[in-house]
Design an enzyme around this catalytic site. Structure first.
Site, PDB file in Angstrom:
ATOM      1  N   HIS A  53       0.838  -1.388  -0.030  1.00  0.00           N
ATOM      2  CA  HIS A  53      -0.078   0.164  -0.159  1.00  0.00           C
ATOM      3  C   HIS A  53       0.939   1.395  -0.222  1.00  0.00           C
ATOM      4  CE1 HIS A  53       1.027  -0.706   3.996  1.00  0.00           C
ATOM      5  NE2 HIS A  53       0.962   0.598   4.457  1.00  0.00           N
TER       6      HIS A  53
ATOM      7  N   HIS B 256       1.832   6.838  -0.368  1.00  0.00           N
ATOM      8  CA  HIS B 256       0.807   6.200   0.414  1.00  0.00           C
ATOM      9  C   HIS B 256      -0.453   6.007  -0.118  1.00  0.00           C
ATOM     10  CE1 HIS B 256      -1.277   4.212   3.635  1.00  0.00           C
ATOM     11  NE2 HIS B 256      -0.123   4.076   4.469  1.00  0.00           N
TER      12      HIS B 256
END
Length: 115
Positions: free
Chosen positions: A24, A39
């Site tokens: 992620h 992110h």
């Protein structure tokens, strides 16, 4: 960055070495010493990698615009999470980052300047 609600590849914002890679999130460290953290979504670590596909290995050298992770922002939002993508200039002085992009950006477009 608010991504389009469709499957897509998250690209390296700068050229350098992929210093950290999670399903992620990733960090690219340039030869200049600048590091940028990307992110994919908020609280997406809770997904334990589900919905993300790593396209490179940690330690790989990438150019700006190289696809790093494949994901689907609409799928993230369908799970009740935000698909907003924070892009952070690591260890940057507040006055060193400027000219932040507004509106639509495409892969390879500058997001901000860093002196």
């Amino acid at each position: 960055v608010r991504p389009a609600a469709r499957p897509q590849d998250a690209a390296a914002p700068i050229g350098g070495r992929v210093a950290k890679l999670h399903p992620h999130a990733f960090m690219v460290l340039a030869e200049s010493g600048h590091g940028v953290l990307v992110h994919l979504g908020i609280d997406t670590v809770k997904l334990d990698g589900a919905g993300f596909e790593k396209l490179v290995e940690e330690g790989a050298h990438v150019e700006a615009g190289t696809p790093v992770i494949r994901w689907d922002p609409a799928g993230i939002e369908a799970q009740g999470l935000s698909a907003v993508v924070p892009v952070a200039a690591l260890d940057a002085d507040a006055d060193a980052v400027g000219s932040i992009a507004e509106g639509d950006v495409a892969a390879g477009d500058p997001l901000f300047t860093w002196s």
